[in-house]
Design an enzyme around this catalytic site. Sequence first.
Site, PDB file in Angstrom:
ATOM      1  N   HIS A  95       0.679  -1.283  -0.065  1.00 54.91           N
ATOM      2  CA  HIS A  95      -0.107  -0.073  -0.099  1.00 54.91           C
ATOM      3  C   HIS A  95       1.021   1.252   0.046  1.00 54.91           C
ATOM      4  O   HIS A  95       1.993   1.128   0.526  1.00 54.91           O
ATOM      5  CB  HIS A  95      -0.821  -0.176   1.247  1.00 54.91           C
ATOM      6  CG  HIS A  95      -1.936   1.107   1.415  1.00 54.91           C
ATOM      7  ND1 HIS A  95      -1.616   2.272   1.912  1.00 54.91           N
ATOM      8  CD2 HIS A  95      -3.260   1.144   1.310  1.00 54.91           C
ATOM      9  CE1 HIS A  95      -2.856   2.827   1.853  1.00 54.91           C
ATOM     10  NE2 HIS A  95      -3.750   2.279   1.585  1.00 54.91           N
ATOM     11  N   ASP A 120       3.186  -4.492   7.946  1.00 54.50           N
ATOM     12  CA  ASP A 120       2.058  -3.780   7.813  1.00 54.50           C
ATOM     13  C   ASP A 120       0.867  -4.628   8.073  1.00 54.50           C
ATOM     14  O   ASP A 120       0.558  -5.382   7.086  1.00 54.50           O
ATOM     15  CB  ASP A 120       2.151  -3.065   6.620  1.00 54.50           C
ATOM     16  CG  ASP A 120       0.769  -2.404   6.072  1.00 54.50           C
ATOM     17  OD1 ASP A 120      -0.342  -2.510   6.851  1.00 54.50           O
ATOM     18  OD2 ASP A 120       0.722  -1.685   4.917  1.00 54.50           O
ATOM     19  N   GLN A 138      -4.370  -5.067   6.870  1.00 45.95           N
ATOM     20  CA  GLN A 138      -5.388  -6.069   6.434  1.00 45.95           C
ATOM     21  C   GLN A 138      -5.584  -7.081   6.927  1.00 45.95           C
ATOM     22  O   GLN A 138      -6.053  -8.167   6.573  1.00 45.95           O
ATOM     23  CB  GLN A 138      -5.175  -5.991   4.880  1.00 45.95           C
ATOM     24  CG  GLN A 138      -5.303  -4.801   3.970  1.00 45.95           C
ATOM     25  CD  GLN A 138      -6.893  -4.270   4.315  1.00 45.95           C
ATOM     26  OE1 GLN A 138      -7.831  -4.962   4.288  1.00 45.95           O
ATOM     27  NE2 GLN A 138      -6.906  -2.970   3.718  1.00 45.95           N
ATOM     28  N   LYS A 143     -10.101  -0.658  10.594  1.00 51.65           N
ATOM     29  CA  LYS A 143     -10.191  -1.755   9.660  1.00 51.65           C
ATOM     30  C   LYS A 143     -10.483  -2.985  10.457  1.00 51.65           C
ATOM     31  O   LYS A 143     -10.512  -4.203   9.964  1.00 51.65           O
ATOM     32  CB  LYS A 143      -9.007  -2.101   8.802  1.00 51.65           C
ATOM     33  CG  LYS A 143      -8.679  -0.796   7.959  1.00 51.65           C
ATOM     34  CD  LYS A 143      -7.643  -1.028   6.911  1.00 51.65           C
ATOM     35  CE  LYS A 143      -6.972   0.038   6.433  1.00 51.65           C
ATOM     36  NZ  LYS A 143      -7.867   0.554   5.169  1.00 51.65           N
ATOM     37  N   CYS A 192      -4.995   2.720  -3.425  1.00 53.84           N
ATOM     38  CA  CYS A 192      -3.723   3.268  -2.839  1.00 53.84           C
ATOM     39  C   CYS A 192      -2.534   1.788  -3.159  1.00 53.84           C
ATOM     40  O   CYS A 192      -1.582   1.844  -2.296  1.00 53.84           O
ATOM     41  CB  CYS A 192      -3.638   3.630  -1.521  1.00 53.84           C
ATOM     42  SG  CYS A 192      -4.988   4.794  -1.304  1.00 53.84           S
TER      43      CYS A 192
HETATM   44  C1  LIG Z   1      -2.333  -2.680   3.396  1.00 54.55           C
HETATM   45  C2  LIG Z   1      -2.509  -1.144   4.083  1.00 54.55           C
HETATM   46  N1  LIG Z   1      -1.646  -0.482   4.778  1.00 54.55           N
HETATM   47  C3  LIG Z   1      -1.933   0.611   5.185  1.00 54.55           C
HETATM   48  C4  LIG Z   1      -3.104   1.239   5.014  1.00 54.55           C
HETATM   49  C5  LIG Z   1      -3.432   2.391   5.829  1.00 54.55           C
HETATM   50  O1  LIG Z   1      -4.001   2.306   6.875  1.00 54.55           O
HETATM   51  P1  LIG Z   1      -4.915   3.690   7.291  1.00 54.55           P
HETATM   52  O2  LIG Z   1      -5.437   4.619   6.253  1.00 54.55           O
HETATM   53  O3  LIG Z   1      -5.852   3.249   8.248  1.00 54.55           O
HETATM   54  O4  LIG Z   1      -3.576   4.508   7.975  1.00 54.55           O
HETATM   55  C6  LIG Z   1      -4.059   0.534   4.552  1.00 54.55           C
HETATM   56  C7  LIG Z   1      -5.546   1.137   4.270  1.00 54.55           C
HETATM   57  O5  LIG Z   1      -6.107   0.867   3.565  1.00 54.55           O
HETATM   58  C8  LIG Z   1      -3.876  -0.761   4.159  1.00 54.55           C
HETATM   59  O6  LIG Z   1      -4.872  -1.409   3.211  1.00 54.55           O
END
Ligand SMILES: Cc1ncc(COP(=O)(O)O)c(C=O)c1O
Length: 416
Positions: free
Chosen positions: A133, A210, A213, A236, A374
């Site tokens: 992401h 990270d 998900q 999430k 993203c």
């Molecule tokens: C794999 C992954 N990493 C990071 C993020 C960023 O999360 P946040 O916008 O809640 O900080 C997302 C959000 O869609 C994501 O799917």
Amino acid sequence: MTRVAHASTATRFDVDRVREEFPILAARMHERPLVYLDNANTTQKPRAVLDAMQAFYEGYNANIHRATYLLSERATAAYEGTRTMLQRFVNAADRHEIVLTRGCTDGINLVAQSWGRTNLAPGDEVLLTWLEHHSNIVPWQQVCGQTGARLRVVPIDDRGELIMDEFDRLLNQRTKIVAVGHVSNALGTVNPVAEIVRKAHAAGARVLVDGAQATAHLPVDVRAIDADFYAFSGHKMFGPTGTGVLYGKAELLEAMPPYQGGGDMIASVSFEKTTYNSVPYKFEAGTPNIAGVVGLGAAVEYLQGLDRAAARAHEDELLAAATAAVRAIPGVRVLGEAREKSSVLSFVIEGIHPHDIGTVLDREGVAIRTGQHCAQPVMDRYGVAATARASFALYNTLSEVDALVNALGKAKEMLT
Ligand SMILES: Cc1ncc(COP(=O)(O)O)c(C=O)c1O
């Protein structure tokens, strides 16, 4: 409405009862029942979370850590209680290894700026993957720009799996940190994070996972993974927006400088010198999202009260049914067919722009995400500008899979 034939096995998981806990799922959109299939974007919130936040504001709203009166003690106890729940939720060794953040993005930026600026130098390498992401790309790009370190990227194959031979080849003595998603938001690929950590550690590198998900779908044990850092978002995993968690190994957090300055992160301040609070408080500058953290605690409790293995089996059943039915629609191409997948179905339909699919589905009450999610490098890898993405949570049903498939049929009729 056509019904897709499903071989239903997940009778153990009482999805109807679960749905009753989520008031928004009774909403109607364009005079049709809401079919919410954008859970990778954000999940809906159970009543327990809404009630906990309401109870905080009605009964013990006060700032934390600072005051000597009972109301503030109650707020502090609830806030710190969530930290302990989160420690257990990810099996951290110590509650002080849990930094409360604004979200996954915030946690990754914290590590990139605090750990990265201290530990990276020209010639060093940061190893990412093509699945990341933007939140796990841009902070590393920024810190590479600041320190002279270099980004390297592990490619994926056509199924959307990391090419582990390439990982082995790219990992070397210059690699200082590997930053990898546990589950890809664009394709649903579940990465072999424990193996990645083991190999990275053998090469002397640190690993940030990270987990944005992952936490709503998989049990996460940071000690079993042996991650150095594990970042995720509250919203999430059925918690409030503006909340998140950064797990970090104690010895690493201890050695890292603060990320931001302000109230609560200090031990003493004079114009000559400031000394910092202990871990994790030195990373929590300013008044945090107290109500949100209280709500996140309720979300953790809610999740832990469920049979998570049954929930996972239910989600897997939804994903398998949706994948088979959507793939059967002529002109559909599914992106991401990893052997280990979780809850994400990305696809394109020949001759139809994903945004148009999204618009037609919306009129049918079906909410999916369309765009690049993203994750532009993933789109580039498959040579598409965007995909349509249905993403499932434990409260979705096989009837909702039917609604998705029927709405896609309408979209095809209208748009081709
Ligand atoms: C794999 C992954 N990493 C990071 C993020 C960023 O999360 P946040 O916008 O809640 O900080 C997302 C959000 O869609 C994501 O799917």
